[in-house]
Design a protein around this motif. Structure first.
Motif, short mmCIF file in Angstrom:
data_model
loop_
_atom_site.label_atom_id
_atom_site.label_comp_id
_atom_site.label_asym_id
_atom_site.label_seq_id
_atom_site.Cartn_x
_atom_site.Cartn_y
_atom_site.Cartn_z
N THR A 3 -58.95 -11.90 -13.04
CA THR A 3 -59.21 -13.42 -12.53
C THR A 3 -57.91 -13.78 -11.97
N THR A 4 -58.01 -14.53 -10.71
CA THR A 4 -56.77 -15.16 -10.29
C THR A 4 -57.38 -16.44 -9.47
N THR A 5 -56.64 -17.54 -9.60
CA THR A 5 -56.86 -18.61 -9.07
C THR A 5 -55.99 -18.91 -7.82
N ILE A 6 -56.21 -19.06 -6.66
CA ILE A 6 -55.33 -19.20 -5.36
C ILE A 6 -55.52 -20.81 -5.16
N GLU A 7 -54.32 -21.44 -4.58
CA GLU A 7 -54.27 -22.98 -4.65
C GLU A 7 -53.33 -23.33 -3.59
N ARG A 8 -53.77 -23.97 -2.51
CA ARG A 8 -52.76 -24.30 -1.58
C ARG A 8 -53.42 -25.39 -0.82
N ASN A 9 -52.48 -26.59 -0.59
CA ASN A 9 -52.93 -27.61 0.41
C ASN A 9 -54.08 -28.18 0.13
N GLY A 10 -54.62 -28.31 -1.23
CA GLY A 10 -55.85 -28.87 -1.27
C GLY A 10 -57.01 -27.93 -1.65
N GLU A 49 -52.71 -15.20 0.61
CA GLU A 49 -52.92 -14.85 -0.93
C GLU A 49 -53.88 -14.28 -1.27
N LEU A 50 -55.09 -14.48 -0.79
CA LEU A 50 -56.44 -13.72 -0.76
C LEU A 50 -56.17 -12.28 -0.58
#
Length: 258
Positions: A3-10, A49-50
């Motif tokens: 599992t991964t979490t991608i987060e960028r600019n909200g 990133e995805l």
């Protein structure tokens, strides 16, 4: 499960590999657990990133099921290459007090290992709707195998029970059932054998199951059905179920690495 979490600019996405689907499909499959779009209603900031994560794991298919009211998220998914596949509904019977007696005598018992092959055969051939069958880009054989495998894994699942419905000793259908801590029952997978379809047995089988659950002290019963399965929608309506939830299903097919 990776599992991964991608987060960028909200914007934020949590995504996982689905090993049990990879076994059936023969290539890595992933599913999104949650998606939050940015202030502009977009998920495009997450795409690099995805793409990188999918390339590392050679993911060929991503699926996501989200609430029907989350239209901003659905539009954001479409903007990065996802395609709508189906609606699913969550019928729920809030009370088991007024179940009508079945018209036919149905015997429901716990399935044994001796029943496994026969129940797998029903699961393989009984379903005509569902997201993997409805997506024309996927081989329907994969979906049939997935349903059969679902039965096999449920036989060894700590929280699931596989129940068989018989008419005069003939296997007419099966239910994969989970009893929940709050007293409710969830039907993970239900099917009538192809030879018994169209003979008016479905209503009796379902009423027999509900009668069984009432005797066990269940407080409610719920399940999930495809919006394309009109006979099932009508069946649950006749049984007194009401729709408690609705979700949109999206798929993204990706080009293999290399």
């Amino acid at each position: 499960m990776t599992t991964t979490t991608i987060e960028r600019n909200g914007a934020k996405m949590t995504i996982s590999l689905v090993p049990w689907d990879a076994e059936i499909f023969g290539f890595p499959v992933a599913q999104i657990a949650d998606l939050e779009v940015g202030e502009d209603g977009s998920a495009k900031e997450l795409l690099p990133e995805l793409d990188a994560w999918c390339a590392i794991h050679d993911v060929r298919l991503i699926s996501y099921r989200l609430d029907h009211e989350r239209l901003r998220e659905s539009m954001a998914l479409e903007a990065i290459g996802f395609r709508f596949v189906e609606m699913t509904y969550g019928p729920r019977l809030k009370s088991l007090d007024d179940i009508v007696a079945p018209d036919h005598l149905i015997h429901v018992t716990q399935a044994s290992s001796a029943d496994l092959e026969s129940i797998e055969e029903i699961a393989y051939s009984a379903f005509k709707t569902g997201r993997f069958l409805l997506d024309p880009r996927l081989d329907p054989e994969l979906s049939n195998r997935r349903y059969a495998n679902w039965v096999r894994t449920s036989f060894n699942h700590a929280r699931h029970s596989v129940l068989k419905a018989e008419v005069h000793g003939d296997l007419a259908g099966f239910f994969i059932v989970e009893h929940r801590p709050d007293g409710g029952v969830y039907w993970h997978l239900t099917a009538i054998a192809p030879d018994w379809q169209g003979k008016g047995m479905g209503l009796s089988v379902w009423r027999t199951m509900l009668t069984r659950h009432r005797g066990e002290g269940a407080t409610y019963v719920e399940t999930t059905i495809s919006g394309h399965n009109v006979p099932a929608i009508n069946l649950y309506g006749r049984l007194g179920f009401s729709v408690a939830s609705a979700q949109m299903t999206f798929h993204q097919l990706r080009v293999p690495n290399g």
